[in-house]
Motif scaffolding. Sequence first.
Motif, PDB file in Angstrom:
ATOM      1  N   LYS A   1       0.834  -1.203   0.000  1.00  0.00           N
ATOM      2  CA  LYS A   1       0.000   0.000   0.000  1.00  0.00           C
ATOM      3  C   LYS A   1       0.868   1.252   0.000  1.00  0.00           C
ATOM      4  O   LYS A   1       0.585   2.216  -0.720  1.00  0.00           O
ATOM      5  N   THR A   2       1.944   1.238   0.771  1.00  0.00           N
ATOM      6  CA  THR A   2       2.866   2.373   0.813  1.00  0.00           C
ATOM      7  C   THR A   2       3.494   2.600  -0.561  1.00  0.00           C
ATOM      8  O   THR A   2       3.566   3.735  -1.048  1.00  0.00           O
TER       9      THR A   2
ATOM     10  N   MET B   1       2.228   1.697  -3.428  1.00  0.00           N
ATOM     11  CA  MET B   1       1.190   2.169  -4.356  1.00  0.00           C
ATOM     12  C   MET B   1       0.955   3.669  -4.197  1.00  0.00           C
ATOM     13  O   MET B   1       0.649   4.350  -5.172  1.00  0.00           O
ATOM     14  N   ILE B   2       1.087   4.177  -2.968  1.00  0.00           N
ATOM     15  CA  ILE B   2       0.894   5.609  -2.733  1.00  0.00           C
ATOM     16  C   ILE B   2       2.099   6.405  -3.233  1.00  0.00           C
ATOM     17  O   ILE B   2       1.944   7.434  -3.892  1.00  0.00           O
ATOM     18  N   LEU B   3       3.293   5.902  -2.940  1.00  0.00           N
ATOM     19  CA  LEU B   3       4.511   6.633  -3.311  1.00  0.00           C
ATOM     20  C   LEU B   3       4.852   6.519  -4.793  1.00  0.00           C
ATOM     21  O   LEU B   3       5.348   7.471  -5.399  1.00  0.00           O
TER      22      LEU B   3
ATOM     23  N   PRO C   1       2.764   5.156  -7.743  1.00  0.00           N
ATOM     24  CA  PRO C   1       1.583   4.527  -8.356  1.00  0.00           C
ATOM     25  C   PRO C   1       1.829   3.966  -9.755  1.00  0.00           C
ATOM     26  O   PRO C   1       1.341   2.875 -10.074  1.00  0.00           O
TER      27      PRO C   1
ATOM     28  N   SER D   1      -5.662  -3.627  -0.207  1.00  0.00           N
ATOM     29  CA  SER D   1      -6.756  -3.024   0.562  1.00  0.00           C
ATOM     30  C   SER D   1      -7.031  -3.890   1.791  1.00  0.00           C
ATOM     31  O   SER D   1      -6.456  -4.969   1.961  1.00  0.00           O
TER      32      SER D   1
END
Length: 116
Positions: free
Chosen positions: A18-19, A21-23, A25, A58
């Motif tokens: 998730k990290t 994917m945020i940093l 994408p 998720s």
Amino acid sequence: LKKILIFLQVTASVIMGKTLMILFPNAMKRHILKQGEKSRMNQNPKFSYENWGPTFFSFKYLLFVLKVKWKRLEDEAYEGHPAPNTPVVTFTGEVRSLLDFTRGNRPLILNFGSCT
């Protein structure tokens, strides 16, 4: 103890994913699409990345992976012990248990193969 270790491993993987994917994408999208090529997920034009890509890492993803991995703990087979009664999917899509296919005292034979 095994469930706790699996929980920690999967949770750490999901947090890391998730990290990332945020940093990053775009890089993660390319990586996930590359993984989708192996399973042929992205060959269906009606099933685009936007439909399934964001679900990776998720909370629902975490719960699903935990459920599968914890279920697999019960599926170990040992010589001389009864076979695990794992879930299987029929050709019609019905989910049944492996031992549902036994008939009386006849042995159940599983044949795995490939047409390649």
